[in-house]
Design a protein around this motif. Structure first.
Motif: not given
Ligand SMILES: N[C@@H](CCC(=O)N[C@@H](CS)C(=O)NCC(=O)O)C(=O)O
Length: 231
Positions: A162-167, A169-173
């Motif tokens: 998830x950390x890499x997903x955030x990087x 452009x797929x952030x948690x909200x």
């Protein structure tokens, strides 16, 4: 024990977090990373036919692949247990760990490959699948603190993915509040902080964006100090 990893290796970070959670002593060898892990470290090439990190060496044992390393660490030091107890619970946790690496993260790799073409339909599709995966994990967390009940390798794997997903452009909200709480709990674990802090410093020092939720780990790095130096 030696672990070969890389400054931006999410799979290496998995292995390192697990070793730290187990309280094991090990030497960490950071292999060279410029835009990819090139040139390959000779020990990584010799030990892993896939030429990838992480690689673990312990006495005569030489193994690779973060999930295989998890299994070895669990057998080597069963306490604290990082798989839940009971065959069904363990099998379910292993499936979650596999899905994180091989199903969810496959879409994040697609986004990495499409970084120069972020408006491509394939990028939008990958994001949608990743967001649907967040909703699936949110449902799992509706009645528990960790993905497989107790803290496990499944949490370590998905935290890093998830950390890499955030990087990418797929952030948690706010639409996944349980997942946000889970991520806060994960980010507070000493083993996780020890591994993610140098990664954040590396991101700053190489002028790559740092996800907001990790900003407090940056320390001096945010002011332009050196990050971790690969060898
Ligand atoms: N399934 C492997 C994946 C390992 C992997 O993809 N490692 C990346 C770094 S995160 C790597 O070494 N890439 C360099 C390459 O493939 O040449 C695992 O879980 O360890």
């Amino acid at each position: 024990m030696r672990i070969y990893s890389g400054p931006l290796s999410m799979f290496g970070a998995k292995a390192e977090i697990a070793a730290r959670e187990k309280g094991l002593n090990f030497e960490l060898i950071m292999v060279r990373f410029v835009s990819d892990y090139e040139p390959k470290h000779p020990e990584v090439v010799r030990i892993n036919p896939k030429q990838q990190v992480p690689v673990l060496v312990h006495g005569d044992l030489e193994i690779f692949d973060s999930t295989q390393i998890f299994e070895y660490l669990e057998d080597l030091k069963p306490v604290p247990a990082l798989w839940p107890s009971g065959p069904a619970a363990r099998a379910w946790a292993r499936i979650l760990e596999l899905k994180s690496d091989e199903v969810f993260f496959a879409h994040i790799i697609r986004l990495m490959n499409l970084r120069k073409n972020p408006d491509a339909a394939a990028a939008a599709a990958a994001k949608q699948v990743a967001l649907a995966y967040y909703r699936e994990m949110e449902a799992i967390l509706s009645d528990r603190r960790f993905l497989a009940g107790s803290f496990s390798y499944a949490d370590i794997a998905f935290y890093m993915a998830q950390l890499f997903a955030e990087r990418m452009g797929v952030p948690l909200d706010a639409t996944t509040p349980a997942l946000l709480r889970w991520r806060d709990a994960m980010s507070a674990r000493p083993a996780v902080r020890s591994v993610v802090r140098p990664m954040v410093k590396f991101l700053y020092s190489s002028k790559r964006p740092v996800p907001d939720f990790l900003a407090d780990l940056a320390g001096d790095a945010a002011a332009g100090r050196e990050g971790q130096r690969p060898v």
